[in-house]
Design an enzyme around this catalytic site. Structure first.
Site, short mmCIF file in Angstrom:
data_model
loop_
_atom_site.label_atom_id
_atom_site.label_comp_id
_atom_site.label_asym_id
_atom_site.label_seq_id
_atom_site.Cartn_x
_atom_site.Cartn_y
_atom_site.Cartn_z
N GLU A 143 0.77 -1.22 0.40
CA GLU A 143 0.00 -0.13 -0.01
C GLU A 143 0.93 1.31 -0.35
O GLU A 143 1.87 1.03 0.91
CB GLU A 143 -0.82 0.15 0.98
CG GLU A 143 -1.67 1.22 1.24
CD GLU A 143 -2.93 1.58 2.47
OE1 GLU A 143 -3.74 2.34 2.93
OE2 GLU A 143 -1.62 0.77 4.06
N GLU A 246 -11.73 2.76 6.07
CA GLU A 246 -10.57 3.29 6.93
C GLU A 246 -10.37 4.29 7.37
O GLU A 246 -9.50 5.73 6.77
CB GLU A 246 -9.04 2.56 6.60
CG GLU A 246 -8.07 2.55 7.41
CD GLU A 246 -6.77 1.95 7.04
OE1 GLU A 246 -5.73 1.20 7.90
OE2 GLU A 246 -6.19 3.11 5.95
#
Length: 270
Positions: A143, A246
């Site tokens: 990521e 998130e």
């Protein structure tokens, strides 16, 4: 419609961690993700998932000493043995939780270490992890993270993540595309979704409002448009992944704070 997973590290903070599974299920989530499971026995987590009909869709491999500020080991020379033992522990948890995606954090670049050495360590560790995960039927995700939230993080850009994935060539090595981080670093989200999603190398999305990392209906991004775009592109390429929520609820860790901020999700469901 995209499938949304509640990030239990950031949502439902008014509850003890193990009680957040029930709270997510009560709000209609069918999947969950979180940063790290290692403070809990795998059987206890698996029981919560089964008891509330939830899928575990993602968690992170051990990142080193998180409380001391470490943010991953995969790119750090000299930490290879620790990275590998931690990843094998993550695979054990993934088996117990029936989770098919593991995020591997690159880490913060140590002072004085050349970029080429970090890159070589990173790619060697990712190749090893992808091989271990493939044998277990799991995907490894990397990521890009923005340098405002995490200064010094080794991986910050989508194009670099996709270059690594393509160079290593492991079918189960994929990119975790967090639209919050991507907007801060690069912008032009719609173009990047159209560019990368059809190639089969995006394993997971995450979302949060920009700039404050609150609910996706707070801030500068038009998430209804982006959700429609993901639906449109996914229909053409067969992508069936998840979108992880998130974000930090704007109301904070107060009773009902996460649930009260889910108007964006209720509107999406119609």
């Amino acid at each position: 419609m995209p499938r949304f997973a509640a990030n239990l590290t950031m949502l439902y903070g008014e509850h003890p961690f193990l009680d957040r599974f029930a709270a997510a299920a009560a709000d209609g989530f069918e999947g969950v993700e979180f940063l790290f499971p290692y403070a809990f026995a795998p059987a206890d987590l698996a029981a919560r998932l089964r008891g509330h009909g939830l899928a575990q869709v993602l968690f992170n491999a051990p990142p080193g000493d998180w409380d001391a500020g470490e943010r991953g080991l995969a790119a750090l020379p000299g930490r290879e043995d620790e990275f590998r033992s931690g990843f094998l522990q993550a695979l054990d948890y993934a088996e117990a939780l029936d989770c098919t995606r593991l995020h591997v954090m690159a880490g913060l670049a140590p002072a004085g270490v050349e970029r080429a050495r970090l890159q070589a360590t990173y790619e060697a560790n990712l190749a090893w992890a992808a091989a271990q995960a493939a044998a277990a039927g799991r995907d490894v995700l990397i990521e890009p993270i923005n340098p405002r939230d995490m200064p010094g993080y080794v991986l910050t850009r989508q194009d670099e993540a996709h270059r690594i994935v393509q160079a290593l060539g492991a079918p189960n090595l994929k990119v975790q595309m967090d639209l919050y981080h991507c907007q801060i670093v690069e912008g032009d989200l719609a173009t990047r979704i159209r560019e990368h999603l059809p190639g089969g190398r995006i394993g997971h999305f995450q979302i949060a409002g920009v700039p404050m990392r609150h609910e996706p209906d707070l801030g500068e991004l038009n998430f209804p448009y982006l959700f429609d775009l993901i639906d449109e592109v996914a229909a053409t390429c067969g992508w069936q992944g998840w979108i992880g929520c998130e974000y930090r609820p704007a109301r904070g860790a107060v009773a009902g704070g996460t649930s009260a901020g889910l108007g964006w999700l209720r509107a999406r469901r119609g």
